[in-house]
Scaffold this motif. Structure first.
Motif, PDB file in Angstrom:
ATOM      1  N   TYR A 179      -3.983  13.894   6.566  1.00 22.90           N
ATOM      2  CA  TYR A 179      -3.859  12.827   7.302  1.00 22.90           C
ATOM      3  C   TYR A 179      -5.306  12.101   7.450  1.00 22.90           C
ATOM      4  O   TYR A 179      -6.184  12.918   7.879  1.00 22.90           O
TER       5      TYR A 179
ATOM      6  N   PRO B  97       5.785   3.984   3.230  1.00 22.87           N
ATOM      7  CA  PRO B  97       4.585   4.363   4.197  1.00 22.87           C
ATOM      8  C   PRO B  97       4.817   4.520   5.437  1.00 22.87           C
ATOM      9  O   PRO B  97       3.981   4.979   6.367  1.00 22.87           O
TER      10      PRO B  97
ATOM     11  N   VAL C 159       1.066  -1.250   0.094  1.00 24.33           N
ATOM     12  CA  VAL C 159       0.033  -0.007  -0.087  1.00 24.33           C
ATOM     13  C   VAL C 159       0.828   1.289  -0.009  1.00 24.33           C
ATOM     14  O   VAL C 159       1.628   1.586   0.975  1.00 24.33           O
ATOM     15  N   PHE C 160       0.712   2.119  -0.860  1.00 22.49           N
ATOM     16  CA  PHE C 160       1.582   3.324  -1.126  1.00 22.49           C
ATOM     17  C   PHE C 160       0.566   4.434  -1.611  1.00 22.49           C
ATOM     18  O   PHE C 160      -0.568   4.372  -1.842  1.00 22.49           O
ATOM     19  N   ASN C 161       1.158   5.774  -1.451  1.00 21.31           N
ATOM     20  CA  ASN C 161       0.221   6.863  -1.814  1.00 21.31           C
ATOM     21  C   ASN C 161       0.638   7.189  -3.360  1.00 21.31           C
ATOM     22  O   ASN C 161       1.581   6.745  -3.775  1.00 21.31           O
TER      23      ASN C 161
ATOM     24  N   THR D 162      -5.475   7.120  10.278  1.00 18.88           N
ATOM     25  CA  THR D 162      -4.142   7.504  11.049  1.00 18.88           C
ATOM     26  C   THR D 162      -2.915   7.169  10.348  1.00 18.88           C
ATOM     27  O   THR D 162      -1.928   6.744  10.872  1.00 18.88           O
TER      28      THR D 162
ATOM     29  N   GLN E  67       5.768   8.133  10.784  1.00 23.14           N
ATOM     30  CA  GLN E  67       4.310   8.282  10.927  1.00 23.14           C
ATOM     31  C   GLN E  67       3.830   7.795  12.233  1.00 23.14           C
ATOM     32  O   GLN E  67       4.735   6.660  12.722  1.00 23.14           O
TER      33      GLN E  67
ATOM     34  N   PHE F  93       8.011   5.521  -5.209  1.00 23.90           N
ATOM     35  CA  PHE F  93       6.960   5.813  -4.281  1.00 23.90           C
ATOM     36  C   PHE F  93       7.504   6.240  -2.851  1.00 23.90           C
ATOM     37  O   PHE F  93       8.718   6.390  -2.673  1.00 23.90           O
TER      38      PHE F  93
ATOM     39  N   ASN G 135      -0.877  14.719   0.147  1.00 16.34           N
ATOM     40  CA  ASN G 135      -1.278  13.785   1.255  1.00 16.34           C
ATOM     41  C   ASN G 135      -1.899  14.419   2.216  1.00 16.34           C
ATOM     42  O   ASN G 135      -1.630  15.743   2.553  1.00 16.34           O
TER      43      ASN G 135
ATOM     44  N   TRP H 181      -0.830   9.529   6.518  1.00 18.19           N
ATOM     45  CA  TRP H 181      -0.994  10.323   5.558  1.00 18.19           C
ATOM     46  C   TRP H 181      -1.483   9.664   4.269  1.00 18.19           C
ATOM     47  O   TRP H 181      -0.572   8.529   3.927  1.00 18.19           O
TER      48      TRP H 181
END
Lengths: 374, 374
Positions: free
Chosen positions: A121, B115, A111-113, A124, B39, B112, A119, A126
């Protein structure tokens, strides 16, 4: 405590953008433009005039790329397909609800952005964000009007043995009229979010700047801090204790704000509002501390009943809102009951939106003119 | 313009963390802890007491995961290896320089962010960041001292036809002593960064709070805005024109700050500093506008020569610094020449650091006590 468990389920299962995308046979209009919350210079993600979102991610050697936003097939969300240039591209199966949505990208199971998006928040962490242009987006647009400031403060907190962060919106006149004092709204985020949410994805400062420029509201200060909500896991709501956050807010933050900002430091000039779990916090703390706050607002965050209000003379306003895709009947029925009990109660339902920030931006716009009326 | 091309090459090729990692035969101490800029709740990336960084990324179906930080093999950076649980793990081949580093992750050819890490604006986009604990980290630590505020402002800019963002640090006494006025330092980021860099990765507010609490400096305001530097591409430096940014800074931002903050609005109480390309901007603008600024500082951002200073009586301080891995001889020689010409010039070289934020945090700590001395 059973009540809170029920509320948590409402908070976390309400239909957001995921389940409201419309599958249809209409053809997609090819007028896609970059989302307004992309990183500087990034062409993707894009949105078209129908509210479809299109994503493009570079990952030449990946086997699978899926975006969590949109109504997808077996994989959920929107599946992207690889082009010859190593870029994966895909479009939502239908229009998304207007306003802001969180999302992320799953690349080969990780799972990445989205590297193209800013981004925000939520959940829980970003996450990537996208804006679907809304018919009423002018009220939160950056305009050529006087702008207030958003201050990051670090206030001392003995109960948690650290300096805690909050953001404080001061209206444009705050820095000009050096002797004037202002009322204060304490405004809470929801589960998974933090003290950055209302100013980043909520656009609280622009909503206020625009309302003030139009002469629609009396300027006031807004204070946003972390509600300590994110320790709550699925089904763990019954173990949530309000006292630690109530201590931080009432015994530590409010005295700091009153000492460091030109506030009108009394109950008639202090309001509290919150969205989703921040509404639950608002509900509990305002009832526990009737001499601290005079005006209460729950945005997609439960209701008040007349029986809960011990001294009705101390409550100047109760505002309760939600999106039309949530449970508007419950909100409207609750407000009817509060009015019948003699309270100044107002309901608001955001049209065609769910448990998302467009509902809360609109709710703030409706709430602000009602606050600190005299 | 030839001069600026040469400076750009220095800016962009100076050794940062990438090339200073030490390969060695010493054994790795297994006392890894999460980086302080992870994070919330994230266990990775981690750092050990020797300054090695360890990364862990979930991507069960990926074929290759490489982190850009560290001295790697054929792939550059640090190659991660897949475990049975679908997590890819890897450790830098040696100690990293102390302080803050940007990095990213390449997953199956796509770039990327990690995370686990917070993001910081550098390289014209939000990148992952990691902190290698430094022997002198106390000077930028969050401590139990009075804290100043960092305000986001939106100031009107006719020349660019928009409202532009800046951040303003106000010292702890600013909100307490409502009639006191303060000097102002205008502080610029480097290429690829923006107006968020000095307060996020630079920790400007904590450095100032700590210096003020120790009684080492006279409190002042710091203003940070976007230097419009990021249109510059490799080799395009000759086409950079200072005028658009100079207009924004001198004709739009300074009047706004003087109208909205309690500044001492005159040349003796106004300084300008910048890092890397922000140093180049500082160099040019201070020489163009000798009646606006009295104190100049270049942090890894070039030098002044005595011949450039037209009216030496107007310059109260010139501060020039860099990291020991950059070109300290050039800085020290330049300051020697300025002193011989009768100017109040000071040099500073940060030990064992390169063209990175640890150099600039330390430079600010050295600069601040020298500013606004009388």
């Amino acid at each position: 405590m059973k009540k809170y468990s029920a509320i948590l389920i409402i908070f976390l299962t309400s239909c957001g953008a995921f389940c409201t995308a419309q599958t249809s046979q209409i053809s997609i209009v090819e007028d896609f433009k970059p989302s307004t919350v992309n990183q500087p210079g990034q062409e993707y993600p894009q949105v078209n005039s129908q509210g479809y979102a299109r994503f493009q991610i570079k990952a030449p050697d990946a086997k699978s790329v899926v975006v969590s936003l949109g109504l997808g097939g077996a994989k959920g969300g929107t599946e992207l397909f690889k082009g010859e240039n190593g870029f994966w591209t895909g479009t939502t199966a239908g229009s998304m609800d207007e306003g802001f949505h969180y999302y992320h990208v799953t690349v080969d199971g990780g799972v990445f952005n989205d590297p193209g998006a800013l981004n925000f928040y939520g959940s829980t962490r970003w996450e990537s964000g996208i804006e679907i242009p809304a018919h009423d987006q002018e009220f939160y647009a950056l305009k050529n009007v006087p702008h207030g400031h958003v201050q990051q403060i670090l206030f001392p907190s003995k109960s948690t043995n650290t300096s805690r962060r909050a953001y404080v919106y001061t209206p444009p006149s705050y820095s000009k009229e050096q002797s004037k004092r202002f009322p204060v709204l304490y405004l809470q985020h929801g589960w998974g979010e933090d003290e950055t949410a209302w100013s980043n994805q909520g656009r609280v400062n622009l909503i206020m700047d625009n309302l003030i420029a139009e002469g629609k509201i009396k300027p006031f200060i807004i204070v946003m801090t972390y509600g300590m909500t994110n320790e709550i896991k699925w089904g763990g709501m019954a173990s949530f204790k309000i006292e630690p956050f109530q201590t931080v807010l009432v015994d530590e933050l409010i005295p700091y704000v009153d000492a460091n900002f030109r506030t009108i430091a009394n109950q008639p000039n202090r309001a509290m509002a919150g969205l989703s779990m921040g509404g639950m916090e608002t509900h509990t703390i305002t009832l526990n501390k009737p001499d601290v706050f005079s005006q209460y607002a729950l945005l997609s965050g439960g209701i008040y009943t007349p029986e809960e209000i011990k001294d009705k003379s101390k409550v100047k306003l109760i505002f309760i809102s939600c999106g039309s895709r949530e449970n508007p009947d419950r909100v409207q029925t609750a407000v009817k009951g509060l009015k019948e009990a003699g309270l100044n109660a107002v309901s608001y339902v955001s049209d065609q939106t769910g448990h998302e920030f467009q509902t809360w931006r609109r709710s703030l716009k409706e709430l602000a003119p009602l606050l600190f009326k005299n």
